[in-house]
Design a protein around this motif. Sequence first.
Motif, PDB file in Angstrom:
ATOM      1  N   GLU A  21     -57.181  41.537  24.317  1.00 28.90           N
ATOM      2  CA  GLU A  21     -57.227  40.236  24.984  1.00 28.90           C
ATOM      3  C   GLU A  21     -56.168  39.292  24.422  1.00 28.90           C
ATOM      4  N   VAL A  22     -56.032  39.293  23.113  1.00 30.48           N
ATOM      5  CA  VAL A  22     -55.028  38.435  22.482  1.00 30.48           C
ATOM      6  C   VAL A  22     -53.624  38.902  22.857  1.00 30.48           C
ATOM      7  N   ARG A  23     -53.433  40.216  22.929  1.00 29.47           N
ATOM      8  CA  ARG A  23     -52.117  40.759  23.285  1.00 29.47           C
ATOM      9  C   ARG A  23     -51.730  40.330  24.709  1.00 29.47           C
ATOM     10  N   ALA A  24     -52.701  40.400  25.624  1.00 33.45           N
ATOM     11  CA  ALA A  24     -52.436  39.970  26.992  1.00 33.45           C
ATOM     12  C   ALA A  24     -52.108  38.478  27.042  1.00 33.45           C
ATOM     13  N   ALA A  25     -52.833  37.696  26.253  1.00 38.63           N
ATOM     14  CA  ALA A  25     -52.567  36.254  26.206  1.00 38.63           C
ATOM     15  C   ALA A  25     -51.165  35.985  25.666  1.00 38.63           C
ATOM     16  N   ARG A  26     -50.803  36.695  24.624  1.00 41.40           N
ATOM     17  CA  ARG A  26     -49.474  36.494  24.033  1.00 41.40           C
ATOM     18  C   ARG A  26     -48.373  36.962  24.986  1.00 41.40           C
ATOM     19  N   ALA A  27     -48.630  38.028  25.746  1.00 46.27           N
ATOM     20  CA  ALA A  27     -47.651  38.485  26.731  1.00 46.27           C
ATOM     21  C   ALA A  27     -47.387  37.394  27.765  1.00 46.27           C
ATOM     22  N   LEU A  28     -48.463  36.729  28.205  1.00 48.54           N
ATOM     23  CA  LEU A  28     -48.302  35.640  29.160  1.00 48.54           C
ATOM     24  C   LEU A  28     -47.534  34.473  28.532  1.00 48.54           C
ATOM     25  N   LEU A  29     -47.899  34.113  27.298  1.00 43.59           N
ATOM     26  CA  LEU A  29     -47.246  32.983  26.639  1.00 43.59           C
ATOM     27  C   LEU A  29     -45.762  33.260  26.391  1.00 43.59           C
ATOM     28  N   LEU A  30     -45.419  34.528  26.136  1.00 46.41           N
ATOM     29  CA  LEU A  30     -44.003  34.872  26.022  1.00 46.41           C
ATOM     30  C   LEU A  30     -43.276  34.616  27.337  1.00 46.41           C
ATOM     31  N   ARG A  31     -43.962  34.896  28.436  1.00 49.59           N
ATOM     32  CA  ARG A  31     -43.353  34.653  29.746  1.00 49.59           C
ATOM     33  C   ARG A  31     -43.220  33.151  30.025  1.00 49.59           C
ATOM     34  N   VAL A  32     -44.230  32.381  29.629  1.00 49.22           N
ATOM     35  CA  VAL A  32     -44.174  30.929  29.854  1.00 49.22           C
ATOM     36  C   VAL A  32     -43.035  30.316  29.044  1.00 49.22           C
ATOM     37  N   GLY A  33     -42.916  30.724  27.803  1.00 49.37           N
ATOM     38  CA  GLY A  33     -41.875  30.173  26.923  1.00 49.37           C
ATOM     39  C   GLY A  33     -40.798  31.188  26.646  1.00 49.37           C
ATOM     40  N   ASP A  34     -40.145  31.691  27.704  1.00 48.18           N
ATOM     41  CA  ASP A  34     -39.195  32.786  27.511  1.00 48.18           C
ATOM     42  C   ASP A  34     -37.832  32.322  27.017  1.00 48.18           C
ATOM     43  N   SER A  35     -37.734  31.063  26.641  1.00 50.31           N
ATOM     44  CA  SER A  35     -36.588  30.562  25.895  1.00 50.31           C
ATOM     45  C   SER A  35     -37.148  29.618  24.838  1.00 50.31           C
TER      46      SER A  35
END
Length: 311
Positions: A21-35
Amino acid sequence: MSAATGLSIPAPVPGPDPWAEVRAARALLLRVGDSYCPALERYISSVGVLEAAEQLAAGVVAVELAGQVSVAGVRAAVAAVRGDGEAAAECGARLLIPEDPQWPGAAALPGVVGLWVRGDGGYEVLDAAPITVTGSRAASPYGVHVATDVAGELAGAGHTVVAGGGLGIDAAAHRGALAARGVTVAVVAGGVDRADPVAHAALLERIAERGLVVSAVGPATLPSRHRARGRARVLGGLGRASVVVEASTRSGALQVAAAARGLGRPVMAVPGPVTSAGSAGAHRLIGEGARLVTGGADILDALGTPGAGMS
């Protein structure tokens, strides 16, 4: 996290993932802040990974994120992350997160949400006394020669050579480490399944055979100037020291040096001809306190491991 329902984000090792669950959340957050996005990093630190992902996925953009994160951008991130698992599976990539025991223990990576990695080197290479070698993309023959020799000496002494996978000094450092039968890690500004430049596709495959290709943005992401700034932070954090070989006063290598210095990591620089604009940035670093080095032996001596493991 409701937005991540059904997401399958590859973990560092096969089998049940206690951090799914945390990994999925972090994957999304990487996409939100991809710079580079300091406001998002502060928000995650304030409310936690799961809450930050949940709120953003629900379309709730906190006031402290205004101006840096938009509802439209979040929607695009939610759509993009749903393809990350499949894209990662195709290229053999995994998402390494701070909760994993494989997260590089010696690295100072504050604010880094996670790292996509691919390669056969094993995660231990991130802890094998990594040293970052960086410099100009428009390298001179002198710079290429020095970077190749320096990386070869460091790799021969048992250090992992970390570089940016790009033209010039980056490529010379990677090739020098490989020629010494050492291990090297490429930190790229785009997805781990993309080569920048495209001509480096074969080089990245060679790197992945013994080491790792690493990125702080999702698979299939195109490199950009803003993402290169995030890469500079990872380069500066992964290396126990950063060595600048030939850099102009506008070189992105100076961002790597600044990141390393901000984390309390040693910064070293190789001098060049005083008439060369391509060495002006390195000279400025030396004037600001970076240690002057002329080869691998100087670097090893500065780190207290002169010649260790060298054949």
